[in-house]
Design a protein around this motif. Structure first.
Motif, PDB file in Angstrom:
ATOM      1  N   ALA A  84       4.779 -47.687 -22.830  1.00  0.00           N
ATOM      2  CA  ALA A  84       5.284 -48.238 -21.465  1.00  0.00           C
ATOM      3  C   ALA A  84       5.584 -47.218 -20.537  1.00  0.00           C
ATOM      4  CB  ALA A  84       6.490 -48.934 -22.068  1.00  0.00           C
ATOM      5  N   CYS A  85       5.974 -45.934 -20.898  1.00  0.00           N
ATOM      6  CA  CYS A  85       6.079 -44.831 -20.138  1.00  0.00           C
ATOM      7  C   CYS A  85       4.977 -44.324 -19.684  1.00  0.00           C
ATOM      8  CB  CYS A  85       6.755 -43.543 -20.813  1.00  0.00           C
ATOM      9  SG  CYS A  85       8.453 -44.273 -21.687  1.00  0.00           S
ATOM     10  N   TYR A  86       3.961 -44.144 -20.355  1.00  0.00           N
ATOM     11  CA  TYR A  86       2.511 -43.628 -19.886  1.00  0.00           C
ATOM     12  C   TYR A  86       1.936 -44.657 -18.607  1.00  0.00           C
ATOM     13  CZ  TYR A  86       2.725 -40.039 -23.398  1.00  0.00           C
ATOM     14  OH  TYR A  86       3.163 -39.099 -24.064  1.00  0.00           O
ATOM     15  N   LYS A  87       1.977 -45.534 -18.793  1.00  0.00           N
ATOM     16  CA  LYS A  87       1.085 -46.907 -18.252  1.00  0.00           C
ATOM     17  C   LYS A  87       1.953 -46.933 -16.614  1.00  0.00           C
ATOM     18  CE  LYS A  87      -1.180 -49.113 -21.954  1.00  0.00           C
ATOM     19  NZ  LYS A  87      -1.431 -50.311 -22.442  1.00  0.00           N
ATOM     20  N   HIS A  88       3.594 -46.626 -16.995  1.00  0.00           N
ATOM     21  CA  HIS A  88       4.278 -46.889 -15.760  1.00  0.00           C
ATOM     22  C   HIS A  88       4.144 -45.681 -14.674  1.00  0.00           C
ATOM     23  CE1 HIS A  88       7.935 -47.007 -13.174  1.00  0.00           C
ATOM     24  NE2 HIS A  88       8.027 -45.562 -13.471  1.00  0.00           N
ATOM     25  N   ASN A  89       3.985 -44.355 -15.222  1.00  0.00           N
ATOM     26  CA  ASN A  89       3.565 -43.512 -14.223  1.00  0.00           C
ATOM     27  C   ASN A  89       2.554 -42.448 -14.726  1.00  0.00           C
ATOM     28  OD1 ASN A  89       3.844 -41.305 -12.694  1.00  0.00           O
ATOM     29  ND2 ASN A  89       6.057 -41.253 -12.438  1.00  0.00           N
ATOM     30  N   ARG A  90       1.463 -42.329 -14.028  1.00  0.00           N
ATOM     31  CA  ARG A  90       0.414 -41.257 -14.671  1.00  0.00           C
ATOM     32  C   ARG A  90       0.846 -40.129 -14.612  1.00  0.00           C
ATOM     33  NH1 ARG A  90      -3.627 -40.392 -12.302  1.00  0.00           N
ATOM     34  NH2 ARG A  90      -5.083 -40.170 -13.832  1.00  0.00           N
ATOM     35  N   GLU A  91       1.986 -39.526 -13.996  1.00  0.00           N
ATOM     36  CA  GLU A  91       2.664 -38.070 -14.163  1.00  0.00           C
ATOM     37  C   GLU A  91       3.142 -37.719 -15.236  1.00  0.00           C
ATOM     38  OE1 GLU A  91       1.320 -35.903 -11.955  1.00  0.00           O
ATOM     39  OE2 GLU A  91       0.308 -37.528 -11.152  1.00  0.00           O
ATOM     40  N   ILE A  92       3.674 -38.882 -15.935  1.00  0.00           N
ATOM     41  CA  ILE A  92       4.410 -38.628 -17.337  1.00  0.00           C
ATOM     42  C   ILE A  92       3.434 -37.988 -18.158  1.00  0.00           C
ATOM     43  CG2 ILE A  92       5.655 -39.759 -19.251  1.00  0.00           C
ATOM     44  CD1 ILE A  92       6.968 -41.659 -17.355  1.00  0.00           C
ATOM     45  N   GLY A  93       3.777 -36.850 -18.827  1.00  0.00           N
ATOM     46  CA  GLY A  93       2.816 -36.283 -19.612  1.00  0.00           C
ATOM     47  C   GLY A  93       3.340 -35.996 -21.188  1.00  0.00           C
ATOM     48  N   CYS A  94       4.615 -36.303 -21.220  1.00  0.00           N
ATOM     49  CA  CYS A  94       5.365 -36.417 -22.665  1.00  0.00           C
ATOM     50  C   CYS A  94       6.185 -37.179 -22.666  1.00  0.00           C
ATOM     51  CB  CYS A  94       5.648 -34.708 -22.891  1.00  0.00           C
ATOM     52  SG  CYS A  94       6.292 -34.490 -24.431  1.00  0.00           S
ATOM     53  N   VAL A  95       6.295 -37.789 -23.862  1.00  0.00           N
ATOM     54  CA  VAL A  95       7.248 -38.814 -24.327  1.00  0.00           C
ATOM     55  C   VAL A  95       7.928 -38.489 -25.768  1.00  0.00           C
ATOM     56  CG1 VAL A  95       8.008 -41.428 -24.795  1.00  0.00           C
ATOM     57  CG2 VAL A  95       6.249 -40.898 -22.863  1.00  0.00           C
ATOM     58  N   LEU A  96       9.086 -38.383 -25.715  1.00  0.00           N
ATOM     59  CA  LEU A  96       9.936 -37.501 -26.684  1.00  0.00           C
ATOM     60  C   LEU A  96      11.046 -38.796 -27.014  1.00  0.00           C
ATOM     61  CD1 LEU A  96      11.032 -34.034 -27.332  1.00  0.00           C
ATOM     62  CD2 LEU A  96      12.418 -35.545 -27.922  1.00  0.00           C
ATOM     63  N   HIS A  97      10.878 -38.980 -28.493  1.00  0.00           N
ATOM     64  CA  HIS A  97      12.056 -39.936 -28.888  1.00  0.00           C
ATOM     65  C   HIS A  97      12.735 -38.988 -30.283  1.00  0.00           C
ATOM     66  CE1 HIS A  97      14.398 -42.867 -30.658  1.00  0.00           C
ATOM     67  NE2 HIS A  97      13.497 -43.173 -31.825  1.00  0.00           N
ATOM     68  N   ALA A  98      14.091 -39.080 -30.081  1.00  0.00           N
ATOM     69  CA  ALA A  98      14.679 -37.942 -31.021  1.00  0.00           C
ATOM     70  C   ALA A  98      16.016 -38.945 -31.504  1.00  0.00           C
ATOM     71  CB  ALA A  98      14.925 -36.856 -30.803  1.00  0.00           C
ATOM     72  N   HIS A  99      16.385 -38.426 -32.806  1.00  0.00           N
ATOM     73  CA  HIS A  99      17.700 -39.022 -33.184  1.00  0.00           C
ATOM     74  C   HIS A  99      18.605 -37.686 -32.947  1.00  0.00           C
ATOM     75  CE1 HIS A  99      15.755 -42.642 -35.713  1.00  0.00           C
ATOM     76  NE2 HIS A  99      15.644 -42.630 -34.386  1.00  0.00           N
ATOM     77  N   ALA A 100      18.853 -37.250 -31.998  1.00  0.00           N
ATOM     78  CA  ALA A 100      19.285 -36.172 -31.817  1.00  0.00           C
ATOM     79  C   ALA A 100      21.124 -36.116 -32.105  1.00  0.00           C
ATOM     80  CB  ALA A 100      19.422 -35.403 -30.361  1.00  0.00           C
ATOM     81  N   LEU A 101      21.563 -35.013 -32.856  1.00  0.00           N
ATOM     82  CA  LEU A 101      22.983 -35.258 -33.356  1.00  0.00           C
ATOM     83  C   LEU A 101      24.075 -35.490 -32.562  1.00  0.00           C
ATOM     84  CD1 LEU A 101      24.864 -35.091 -35.876  1.00  0.00           C
ATOM     85  CD2 LEU A 101      24.934 -32.390 -35.492  1.00  0.00           C
ATOM     86  N   GLN A 102      24.234 -34.394 -31.320  1.00  0.00           N
ATOM     87  CA  GLN A 102      25.326 -34.830 -30.327  1.00  0.00           C
ATOM     88  C   GLN A 102      25.021 -35.904 -29.450  1.00  0.00           C
ATOM     89  OE1 GLN A 102      27.775 -32.846 -30.639  1.00  0.00           O
ATOM     90  NE2 GLN A 102      26.782 -31.285 -32.257  1.00  0.00           N
ATOM     91  N   SER A 103      23.868 -36.250 -29.004  1.00  0.00           N
ATOM     92  CA  SER A 103      23.732 -37.254 -28.072  1.00  0.00           C
ATOM     93  C   SER A 103      23.772 -38.598 -29.011  1.00  0.00           C
ATOM     94  CB  SER A 103      22.155 -37.354 -27.598  1.00  0.00           C
ATOM     95  OG  SER A 103      22.191 -36.040 -26.989  1.00  0.00           O
ATOM     96  N   MET A 104      23.585 -38.700 -30.152  1.00  0.00           N
ATOM     97  CA  MET A 104      23.735 -39.918 -31.156  1.00  0.00           C
ATOM     98  C   MET A 104      24.990 -40.562 -30.930  1.00  0.00           C
ATOM     99  SD  MET A 104      20.938 -41.424 -32.369  1.00  0.00           S
ATOM    100  CE  MET A 104      21.905 -42.421 -33.758  1.00  0.00           C
ATOM    101  N   PHE A 105      26.089 -39.588 -30.640  1.00  0.00           N
ATOM    102  CA  PHE A 105      27.599 -40.344 -30.472  1.00  0.00           C
ATOM    103  C   PHE A 105      27.530 -41.195 -29.507  1.00  0.00           C
ATOM    104  CE2 PHE A 105      31.223 -40.001 -28.015  1.00  0.00           C
ATOM    105  CZ  PHE A 105      32.249 -40.585 -29.159  1.00  0.00           C
ATOM    106  N   PHE A 106      27.038 -40.958 -28.141  1.00  0.00           N
ATOM    107  CA  PHE A 106      26.941 -41.812 -27.108  1.00  0.00           C
ATOM    108  C   PHE A 106      25.994 -42.987 -27.222  1.00  0.00           C
ATOM    109  CE2 PHE A 106      28.678 -37.655 -25.657  1.00  0.00           C
ATOM    110  CZ  PHE A 106      29.472 -38.065 -24.865  1.00  0.00           C
ATOM    111  N   ALA A 107      24.760 -42.686 -27.739  1.00  0.00           N
ATOM    112  CA  ALA A 107      24.055 -43.856 -28.215  1.00  0.00           C
ATOM    113  C   ALA A 107      24.565 -44.864 -29.099  1.00  0.00           C
ATOM    114  CB  ALA A 107      22.739 -43.345 -28.651  1.00  0.00           C
ATOM    115  N   THR A 108      25.336 -44.322 -30.280  1.00  0.00           N
ATOM    116  CA  THR A 108      25.844 -45.111 -31.011  1.00  0.00           C
ATOM    117  C   THR A 108      26.980 -46.111 -30.472  1.00  0.00           C
ATOM    118  OG1 THR A 108      25.163 -43.753 -32.912  1.00  0.00           O
ATOM    119  CG2 THR A 108      26.994 -45.483 -33.270  1.00  0.00           C
ATOM    120  N   MET A 109      27.642 -45.386 -29.826  1.00  0.00           N
ATOM    121  CA  MET A 109      29.001 -46.072 -28.938  1.00  0.00           C
ATOM    122  C   MET A 109      28.462 -46.999 -28.124  1.00  0.00           C
ATOM    123  SD  MET A 109      31.625 -45.163 -30.725  1.00  0.00           S
ATOM    124  CE  MET A 109      32.776 -45.691 -29.852  1.00  0.00           C
TER     125      MET A 109
END
Length: 215
Positions: A84-109
């Motif tokens: 979905a990201c690559y087809k939206h914009n041909r300039e996007i060259g990397c898509v990174l999905h992670a369960h990052a420790l600190q950021s997961m606080f905000f995502a979980t809330m």
């Protein structure tokens, strides 16, 4: 081996992600656009089964129709979110999905992350999308809808996936991974800043400052 250097680099980066608590055994996946025909992508169960310690040959070469061209493993079910990201914009060259420790606080809330540090100002708003189940087409659609409502030329994105993790896009793998590190530091600071704000120790100021966002 096709794209050996790029696959070696991706294998190295995801190993660092796991060791630095930037993802966990519950998941995470990274892809890189090589050209108009191929992306390379981490295989399913990269975290759960291998703890992100994968060989370059386990990094899959995948065509734009989601067929494996080369590599040892199966495609993650979250490839639809990456595409979905690559087809939206041909300039996007990397898509990174992670369960990052600190950021997961905000995502979980399920809340947006305050963007407080100078190093993250290039992200703009750091939104948390409405919930959709992991690996679902619904989640990919929510990501697609968010991107479509931003400017087409927006290549840099830092998005929280409700109850699930973070999604980062940029022009290449090195920049995307750099953004993940910046996001994690901002999350660490933002959590404490919100506490200080609520306790009345120090209010969060929303001043318009002349930040240097050039790299």
């Amino acid at each position: 081996m096709l794209y050996q250097e790029e696959r070696e680099q991706l294998a190295e980066i995801v190993k660092k992600m796991f060791s630095r608590y930037e993802t966990n055994t519950a998941g995470g996946n990274v892809s890189v656009r090589i050209n108009d025909q191929h992306i390379i992508m981490t295989p399913t169960h990269m975290s759960q089964k291998y703890h992100c310690d994968i060989s370059p040959y386990q990094v899959l070469v995948v065509d734009m129709d989601e067929n494996i061209v080369e590599g040892d493993g199966r495609i993650t079910r979250e490839i639809n979110m990456h595409m979905a990201c690559y087809k939206h914009n041909r300039e996007i060259g990397c898509v990174l999905h992670a369960h990052a420790l600190q950021s997961m606080f905000f995502a979980t809330m399920g809340i947006d992350m305050p963007n407080l540090t100078e190093a993250t100002q290039k992200f703009g708003n750091i939104p948390c999308l409405d919930f959709a189940p992991a690996t679902s087409k619904e989640l990919a659609e929510k990501v697609k809808h968010y991107l479509e409502n931003k400017a087409l030329e927006s290549v840099i994105n830092a998005i929280l996936l409700n109850k699930h993790g973070v999604l980062i896009t940029d022009t290449n793998l090195i920049k995307a991974y750099d953004n993940l590190g910046r996001l994690e530091y901002n999350a660490y600071i933002a959590e404490k800043a919100l506490l200080f704000d609520k306790l009345g120790i120090c209010k969060i100021e929303n001043k318009e400052l002349n930040y240097n966002v050039d790299e």
